[in-house]
Motif scaffolding. Structure first.
Motif, PDB file in Angstrom:
ATOM      1  N   ALA A   3       0.807  -1.212   0.000  1.00 59.25           N
ATOM      2  CA  ALA A   3       0.000   0.000   0.000  1.00 59.25           C
ATOM      3  C   ALA A   3       0.848   1.273   0.000  1.00 59.25           C
ATOM      4  O   ALA A   3       0.319   2.357   0.108  1.00 59.25           O
ATOM      5  CB  ALA A   3      -0.939   0.003   1.200  1.00 59.25           C
ATOM      6  N   ARG A  23      -3.994  -1.373  -7.712  1.00 60.74           N
ATOM      7  CA  ARG A  23      -4.303  -0.592  -6.521  1.00 60.74           C
ATOM      8  C   ARG A  23      -4.409   0.873  -6.897  1.00 60.74           C
ATOM      9  O   ARG A  23      -3.718   1.342  -7.797  1.00 60.74           O
ATOM     10  CB  ARG A  23      -3.212  -0.800  -5.468  1.00 60.74           C
ATOM     11  N   TRP A  25      -4.650   4.897  -5.158  1.00 63.86           N
ATOM     12  CA  TRP A  25      -4.475   5.777  -4.005  1.00 63.86           C
ATOM     13  C   TRP A  25      -5.157   7.108  -4.285  1.00 63.86           C
ATOM     14  O   TRP A  25      -5.029   7.647  -5.389  1.00 63.86           O
ATOM     15  CB  TRP A  25      -3.002   6.078  -3.749  1.00 63.86           C
ATOM     16  N   ARG A  35      -6.758   7.536   1.074  1.00 62.24           N
ATOM     17  CA  ARG A  35      -7.388   6.219   0.965  1.00 62.24           C
ATOM     18  C   ARG A  35      -6.616   5.403  -0.055  1.00 62.24           C
ATOM     19  O   ARG A  35      -6.031   5.965  -0.979  1.00 62.24           O
ATOM     20  CB  ARG A  35      -8.845   6.409   0.502  1.00 62.24           C
ATOM     21  N   SER A  36      -6.615   4.071   0.114  1.00 62.19           N
ATOM     22  CA  SER A  36      -5.980   3.172  -0.851  1.00 62.19           C
ATOM     23  C   SER A  36      -6.814   1.908  -0.924  1.00 62.19           C
ATOM     24  O   SER A  36      -7.308   1.432   0.102  1.00 62.19           O
ATOM     25  CB  SER A  36      -4.551   2.856  -0.401  1.00 62.19           C
ATOM     26  N   TRP A  37      -7.014   1.377  -2.134  1.00 59.28           N
ATOM     27  CA  TRP A  37      -7.901   0.223  -2.295  1.00 59.28           C
ATOM     28  C   TRP A  37      -7.525  -0.558  -3.551  1.00 59.28           C
ATOM     29  O   TRP A  37      -6.883  -0.044  -4.457  1.00 59.28           O
ATOM     30  CB  TRP A  37      -9.356   0.670  -2.356  1.00 59.28           C
ATOM     31  N   LEU A  38      -7.940  -1.821  -3.568  1.00 55.49           N
ATOM     32  CA  LEU A  38      -7.713  -2.680  -4.724  1.00 55.49           C
ATOM     33  C   LEU A  38      -8.827  -2.500  -5.745  1.00 55.49           C
ATOM     34  O   LEU A  38      -9.981  -2.253  -5.392  1.00 55.49           O
ATOM     35  CB  LEU A  38      -7.662  -4.148  -4.298  1.00 55.49           C
ATOM     36  N   VAL A  39      -8.465  -2.639  -7.014  1.00 55.32           N
ATOM     37  CA  VAL A  39      -9.416  -2.569  -8.117  1.00 55.32           C
ATOM     38  C   VAL A  39      -9.204  -3.781  -9.020  1.00 55.32           C
ATOM     39  O   VAL A  39      -8.216  -4.507  -8.882  1.00 55.32           O
ATOM     40  CB  VAL A  39      -9.239  -1.274  -8.945  1.00 55.32           C
ATOM     41  N   ASP A 102     -16.274  -8.736  -4.434  1.00 55.23           N
ATOM     42  CA  ASP A 102     -15.266  -7.853  -3.840  1.00 55.23           C
ATOM     43  C   ASP A 102     -13.970  -8.614  -3.606  1.00 55.23           C
ATOM     44  O   ASP A 102     -12.876  -8.053  -3.707  1.00 55.23           O
ATOM     45  CB  ASP A 102     -15.763  -7.295  -2.502  1.00 55.23           C
ATOM     46  N   GLN A 116     -14.445  -1.264  -8.937  1.00 56.73           N
ATOM     47  CA  GLN A 116     -14.227  -1.007  -7.520  1.00 56.73           C
ATOM     48  C   GLN A 116     -15.375  -1.558  -6.691  1.00 56.73           C
ATOM     49  O   GLN A 116     -16.496  -1.699  -7.185  1.00 56.73           O
ATOM     50  CB  GLN A 116     -14.155   0.505  -7.269  1.00 56.73           C
ATOM     51  N   SER A 117     -15.101  -1.828  -5.415  1.00 63.18           N
ATOM     52  CA  SER A 117     -16.190  -2.178  -4.502  1.00 63.18           C
ATOM     53  C   SER A 117     -17.154  -0.995  -4.449  1.00 63.18           C
ATOM     54  O   SER A 117     -16.750   0.154  -4.686  1.00 63.18           O
ATOM     55  CB  SER A 117     -15.647  -2.475  -3.106  1.00 63.18           C
ATOM     56  N   ASP A 120     -15.802   1.918  -2.332  1.00 65.22           N
ATOM     57  CA  ASP A 120     -14.702   2.668  -2.948  1.00 65.22           C
ATOM     58  C   ASP A 120     -15.204   3.483  -4.132  1.00 65.22           C
ATOM     59  O   ASP A 120     -14.753   4.608  -4.359  1.00 65.22           O
ATOM     60  CB  ASP A 120     -13.581   1.722  -3.367  1.00 65.22           C
TER      61      ASP A 120
END
Length: 137
Positions: A3, A23, A25, A35-39, A102, A116-117, A120
């Protein structure tokens, strides 16, 4: 960690998308990670590296082939086939089921966009206004 914001990812308020890490950011004006998240990005590597800008947004749209509903679409790249952008996990028009879970985020599963979820996608919808830079690495 996975991350950590990659080097050479621009400056200022922006979204950074790592194709290798699948990912994203959200980075604030001061360089802090909000925020940081997986796609789930493209299977075809058709996302163009470089700095782009959000140019159009739709609360709901359909995929180029008409088979999927794409909610909270935030577009940043125009291609011959259609726009590439961030959106919520697509929903089949035919029966209302989702294209992926997800838990499958982080895998390259799309035709070009970044899936994305729903949470997100809602964050990006609210945060990434027209003109927001999108840095693709």
């Amino acid at each position: 960690s996975s991350a950590a914001l990659p080097d050479s990812s621009g400056s200022g308020r922006r979204l950074v998308y790592s194709r290798a890490g699948q990912r994203v950011w959200a980075v604030g004006d001061d360089g802090s990670i909000i925020r940081s998240w997986l796609v789930s990005g493209s299977k075809y590597n058709n996302e163009q590296p470089g700095t782009h800008k959000v140019y159009s947004r739709s609360e709901i749209t359909t995929a180029w082939n008409g088979r999927a509903y794409l909610k909270l679409m935030v577009r940043w790249l125009k291609t011959e086939k259609g726009a590439i952008g961030f959106h919520s996990i697509p929903i089949h028009v035919s029966d209302g089921t989702v294209y992926q879970t997800d838990a499958e985020l982080g895998q390259r599963l799309s035709g070009g966009c970044q899936r994305q979820s729903p949470l997100d996608a809602q964050f990006v919808w609210e945060w990434a206004t027209i003109g927001t830079p999108v840095v693709v690495i």
